[in-house]
Write an enzyme that holds these catalytic residues in place. Sequence first.
Site, PDB file in Angstrom:
ATOM      1  N   CYS A 124       0.981  -1.238  -0.043  1.00 40.77           N
ATOM      2  CA  CYS A 124       0.356   0.256  -0.363  1.00 40.77           C
ATOM      3  C   CYS A 124       0.800   1.475   0.025  1.00 40.77           C
ATOM      4  O   CYS A 124       0.472   2.423  -0.727  1.00 40.77           O
ATOM      5  CB  CYS A 124      -0.997   0.728   1.641  1.00 40.77           C
ATOM      6  SG  CYS A 124      -0.243  -0.564   3.298  1.00 40.77           S
ATOM      7  N   CYS A 138       9.891 -16.328   4.898  1.00 41.85           N
ATOM      8  CA  CYS A 138      10.944 -15.662   4.237  1.00 41.85           C
ATOM      9  C   CYS A 138      11.659 -14.305   4.406  1.00 41.85           C
ATOM     10  O   CYS A 138      12.352 -14.516   3.058  1.00 41.85           O
ATOM     11  CB  CYS A 138       9.849 -15.662   2.755  1.00 41.85           C
ATOM     12  SG  CYS A 138       8.105 -14.891   2.688  1.00 41.85           S
ATOM     13  N   CYS A 146      -2.945  -4.572   4.744  1.00 46.08           N
ATOM     14  CA  CYS A 146      -2.886  -5.643   3.823  1.00 46.08           C
ATOM     15  C   CYS A 146      -2.599  -7.341   3.693  1.00 46.08           C
ATOM     16  O   CYS A 146      -3.426  -8.039   3.263  1.00 46.08           O
ATOM     17  CB  CYS A 146      -1.254  -5.693   3.111  1.00 46.08           C
ATOM     18  SG  CYS A 146      -1.788  -3.388   2.059  1.00 46.08           S
ATOM     19  N   CYS A 170       7.492 -14.670  -4.441  1.00 48.16           N
ATOM     20  CA  CYS A 170       7.568 -15.600  -3.556  1.00 48.16           C
ATOM     21  C   CYS A 170       7.147 -17.030  -3.326  1.00 48.16           C
ATOM     22  O   CYS A 170       5.211 -16.562  -3.928  1.00 48.16           O
ATOM     23  CB  CYS A 170       8.130 -14.648  -2.202  1.00 48.16           C
ATOM     24  SG  CYS A 170       8.059 -15.488  -0.696  1.00 48.16           S
ATOM     25  N   CYS A 239     -20.369 -47.827  10.454  1.00 46.42           N
ATOM     26  CA  CYS A 239     -21.489 -47.935   9.956  1.00 46.42           C
ATOM     27  C   CYS A 239     -22.793 -48.730   9.284  1.00 46.42           C
ATOM     28  O   CYS A 239     -23.653 -48.896   9.497  1.00 46.42           O
ATOM     29  CB  CYS A 239     -22.165 -46.204   9.450  1.00 46.42           C
ATOM     30  SG  CYS A 239     -21.699 -46.912   7.332  1.00 46.42           S
ATOM     31  N   CYS A 297     -40.395 -30.036 -42.916  1.00 48.72           N
ATOM     32  CA  CYS A 297     -39.297 -30.185 -44.039  1.00 48.72           C
ATOM     33  C   CYS A 297     -38.539 -32.047 -43.316  1.00 48.72           C
ATOM     34  O   CYS A 297     -37.706 -31.854 -42.303  1.00 48.72           O
ATOM     35  CB  CYS A 297     -38.342 -29.992 -43.997  1.00 48.72           C
ATOM     36  SG  CYS A 297     -36.900 -29.519 -45.356  1.00 48.72           S
ATOM     37  N   CYS A 302     -28.116 -30.391 -37.327  1.00 47.75           N
ATOM     38  CA  CYS A 302     -27.803 -30.443 -35.907  1.00 47.75           C
ATOM     39  C   CYS A 302     -27.565 -28.645 -35.891  1.00 47.75           C
ATOM     40  O   CYS A 302     -27.068 -28.106 -36.883  1.00 47.75           O
ATOM     41  CB  CYS A 302     -26.653 -31.508 -36.351  1.00 47.75           C
ATOM     42  SG  CYS A 302     -26.339 -31.755 -34.294  1.00 47.75           S
TER      43      CYS A 302
END
Length: 596
Positions: A124, A138, A146, A170, A239, A297, A302
């Site tokens: 920002c 890291c 943020c 990263c 079960c 007809c 298709c």
Amino acid sequence: MEDFFSSEEEDVYYSDRDSLDGIENDDDLDARTKFIASSSQVITRESLLEAQRQDLQTIMDMLTIKEHHARTLLIHHRWNVENLLAVLVEKGRDRLFEEGGVTILEKKDLPSSQSASLVTCFICIEDVPRHDATSMDCGHCFCNSCWTEHFIVKINEGQSRRIRCMAHKCNAICDEAIIRNLVSAKHPDLAERFDRYLLESYIEDNNKVKWCPSVPHCGNAIRVEGRDACEVTEVECACGFQFCFGCSSHAHSPCSCLMWELWAKKCRDESETVNWITVNTKPCPKCHKPVEKNGGCNLVSCICGQAFCWLCGGATGREHTWSSIAGHSCGRYKEDRDKLAERAKRDLYRYMHYHNRYKAHTDSSKLETKLKETIQAKIAIAEAKDSGMKDFSWLTNGVNRLFRCRRVLSYSYPFAFYMFGDELFGDEMDIETKELKQHLFEDQQQLLESNVETLSKFVEEPFDEFTTSRIMEIRMHVINLSLVTDNLCKKMYDCIENDLLGGLQGATHCIAPYNSKGVIRAAQLSDCSDFTKPMITGSYLVGESEKDRSSSSSHSSGSSPGIDEIGCSTRKRARKEALGDSLFDLNMPAEVVDKS
């Protein structure tokens, strides 16, 4: 077949001693089935934490890393400890960490050029107090605001199991404790969902663990150890539901997973809807999709663009009049069309033959499920009588054998439909070889069917009304028939695995092996509740699939579940109950939640 029969009188009988050794002493099979039972375990909602901790502790001890780093590596390798260790041996520790997104650096102080009280966030571009900024493993440091927005977006996108650092290029995975603390301050519900997804990843991302597909859902998962990639295993949940671990359908051996999938689909497709499509539509000769005629007809088109004649289904051009199509004539009789009609009729009759017998044995199996209660009532009456016979274990063993053999018979018909048809193995065998193998299989199938029906007749006898001598006679019939049907099942499976499927070249179809004691029930995973530190803190529910929640930013569960092709709920959602701060519910289906 000569192994079992030498005369009409000896069709189903062995010596009394062999029969007793083979059937009444079911404990003799314990040594062979002990490994199978111990290799599959039931994971309940109470034992899920322990199941996950076992793998986490293994990696933490071996690599000397923190818990969240171990979870990051295991999620990357889909909770396959063996695969993770293989990568460690082959590529080394550094490459393992790099591929898994784990970065472990020594703690560094913030740059001295920065103000003692302010830190610049390069997301920002704002200077924020040092206590409002967070640095990951890291080494990248950004403001908490943020970080929080980044985590919220990733959780809502369904990426909460592996949220990467915001820094460019990263690949480090963010610390789950930091994610939890930052998100919970602004959105506690998202923090609970994040915790749930981390815990649920042990089942969702683990090839060795699957939900029990029972309906309504029992809330359990099954873990199978020592299973090869091509090995098919059938397990029974606590079960009582038996299912195939490969395809999560109910147990279908001796059908392979592909055979059963095709058969189940074919049975569903043989419905009134398909009948209507068959009558009112014709397949496109290019894409084979059904096309309905909506005008007078006879030239239809298709959606793929192919024009064809409605009368014969042949592909044509588009030039036509009301009475004819340019360059096309289908008014004359053609023998090929008649052959196609005969083939379609023959395929239908073949399907009906196998389906009718499959359904007959399935219906018989459903009716015989009530037989146990009837048998127990008859045993109680017989034991109350003043007779010398008090042990009726031979009868309960016979009933159990009847159930298992009936199931094998039922699924042997879908197997035969595809094994000796053209859909899967048309190019694998010539006609002569196929007929020879089909006759061999059908002989064994009919032999098993005959003995199963005879066994069914004897176990349903009103023995509580008989004399002791008559009961002893029935006893020997049931014992011998139980042994014979068991051996016939073994021979059928041996024929399928070695003579039929074993000789295939172009395809691999695996079936679950036959077991005389039936599908082995999975053992309960021991619940270890004396942890000094919980793996994931906070109050949360387990059961909501991250895949179903990736498009939703709220914690509500109002969407309807999907239903798969065998009638099981495929959508997983949480049930909000007063379960306490450390309990959770596994994968309860939505229909149960709605009723609650």
